[in-house]
Design a protein around this motif. Structure first.
Motif, PDB file in Angstrom:
ATOM      1  N   THR A 222       1.486  -9.919  12.565  1.00  0.00           N
ATOM      2  CA  THR A 222       2.251  -8.772  12.066  1.00  0.00           C
ATOM      3  C   THR A 222       3.741  -9.082  12.075  1.00  0.00           C
ATOM      4  N   HIS A 223       4.442  -8.395  11.170  1.00  0.00           N
ATOM      5  CA  HIS A 223       5.873  -8.622  10.985  1.00  0.00           C
ATOM      6  C   HIS A 223       6.564  -7.272  10.843  1.00  0.00           C
ATOM      7  N   GLU A 224       7.794  -7.219  11.286  1.00  0.00           N
ATOM      8  CA  GLU A 224       8.574  -5.983  11.269  1.00  0.00           C
ATOM      9  C   GLU A 224       8.774  -5.439   9.859  1.00  0.00           C
ATOM     10  N   SER A 225       8.898  -6.322   8.887  1.00  0.00           N
ATOM     11  CA  SER A 225       9.149  -5.902   7.510  1.00  0.00           C
ATOM     12  C   SER A 225       8.544  -6.924   6.552  1.00  0.00           C
TER      13      SER A 225
ATOM     14  N   ALA B 299       5.456  -4.157   8.341  1.00  0.00           N
ATOM     15  CA  ALA B 299       5.947  -2.773   8.451  1.00  0.00           C
ATOM     16  C   ALA B 299       4.819  -1.808   8.797  1.00  0.00           C
ATOM     17  N   VAL B 300       4.087  -2.115   9.845  1.00  0.00           N
ATOM     18  CA  VAL B 300       2.925  -1.312  10.232  1.00  0.00           C
ATOM     19  C   VAL B 300       3.395  -0.011  10.880  1.00  0.00           C
ATOM     20  N   PRO B 301       3.106   1.142  10.249  1.00  0.00           N
ATOM     21  CA  PRO B 301       3.518   2.415  10.844  1.00  0.00           C
ATOM     22  C   PRO B 301       2.675   2.730  12.083  1.00  0.00           C
ATOM     23  N   ARG B 302       3.167   3.621  12.892  1.00  0.00           N
ATOM     24  CA  ARG B 302       2.494   3.942  14.153  1.00  0.00           C
ATOM     25  C   ARG B 302       1.041   4.377  13.938  1.00  0.00           C
ATOM     26  N   ILE B 303       0.788   5.180  12.901  1.00  0.00           N
ATOM     27  CA  ILE B 303      -0.577   5.667  12.663  1.00  0.00           C
ATOM     28  C   ILE B 303      -1.528   4.508  12.375  1.00  0.00           C
ATOM     29  N   ALA B 304      -1.086   3.525  11.619  1.00  0.00           N
ATOM     30  CA  ALA B 304      -1.933   2.365  11.323  1.00  0.00           C
ATOM     31  C   ALA B 304      -2.057   1.467  12.551  1.00  0.00           C
TER      32      ALA B 304
ATOM     33  N   LEU C  53       2.646  -2.234   4.721  1.00  0.00           N
ATOM     34  CA  LEU C  53       2.232  -0.856   5.007  1.00  0.00           C
ATOM     35  C   LEU C  53       3.418   0.098   5.125  1.00  0.00           C
ATOM     36  N   ALA C  54       4.596  -0.309   4.694  1.00  0.00           N
ATOM     37  CA  ALA C  54       5.811   0.485   4.873  1.00  0.00           C
ATOM     38  C   ALA C  54       5.702   1.882   4.255  1.00  0.00           C
ATOM     39  N   ASP C  55       4.978   2.022   3.144  1.00  0.00           N
ATOM     40  CA  ASP C  55       4.901   3.309   2.451  1.00  0.00           C
ATOM     41  C   ASP C  55       3.591   4.042   2.688  1.00  0.00           C
TER      42      ASP C  55
ATOM     43  N   LEU D 167       0.842  -1.193   0.000  1.00  0.00           N
ATOM     44  CA  LEU D 167       0.000   0.000   0.000  1.00  0.00           C
ATOM     45  C   LEU D 167       0.877   1.243   0.000  1.00  0.00           C
ATOM     46  N   HIS D 168       0.363   2.320  -0.606  1.00  0.00           N
ATOM     47  CA  HIS D 168       1.140   3.548  -0.764  1.00  0.00           C
ATOM     48  C   HIS D 168       0.341   4.772  -0.341  1.00  0.00           C
ATOM     49  N   GLY D 169       0.998   5.702   0.298  1.00  0.00           N
ATOM     50  CA  GLY D 169       0.460   7.047   0.496  1.00  0.00           C
ATOM     51  C   GLY D 169      -0.572   7.197   1.583  1.00  0.00           C
ATOM     52  N   ASP D 170      -1.408   8.213   1.390  1.00  0.00           N
ATOM     53  CA  ASP D 170      -2.432   8.625   2.339  1.00  0.00           C
ATOM     54  C   ASP D 170      -3.689   7.818   2.074  1.00  0.00           C
TER      55      ASP D 170
END
Length: 122
Positions: free
Chosen positions: A111-114, A91-96, A59-61, A31-34
């Motif tokens: 979930t996985h780190e990367s 790669a789940v960012p904090r916001i997600a 979710l890295a990007d 997934l990408h962006g906003d």
């Protein structure tokens, strides 16, 4: 390594929201962006999880993860589960992570780190 890549379809004038690839019988969505979309149908995963060992949503990007994005990922999970396929997040960012936690959906996905860590685990 078997690897096939596809792009998600742009919705109207919005940019592409994801890319899709197959890595060793694992369906990978990047997934990408906003992803704060007013229209819950804006993020529709275009490939069936039929016949895959697992699905990984990377979710890295992702710069923002709203409720419509959450609903799309939950819908993907339900579709995959009906076929006996597990959806993993990487790669789940904090916001997600916060959205997943507040809604109680954090326990629904391994979930996985990367992405690399997810693929190695599968």
């Amino acid at each position: 390594m078997d690897q096939t890549r596809h792009e998600g379809q742009p919705i109207g004038r919005r940019p592409t929201l994801y890319s899709c690839e197959i890595v060793e019988n694992v369906l990978v969505y990047r997934l990408h962006g906003d992803l704060d979309l007013a229209d819950p149908e804006s993020l529709v995963f275009g490939r069936s999880p039929t016949g895959f060992h697992a699905v990984v949503v990377d979710l890295a990007d992702v710069s923002f993860f709203g409720s419509a994005a959450l609903n799309s990922v939950l819908r993907l999970r339900l579709d995959a589960a009906s076929l006996g396929v597990t959806v993993h997040l990487s790669a789940v960012p904090r916001i997600a992570a916060r959205v997943l936690e507040v809604t109680g959906a954090d326990g629904l996905f391994p979930t996985h780190e990367s992405l690399g860590a997810a693929l190695r685990a599968l």
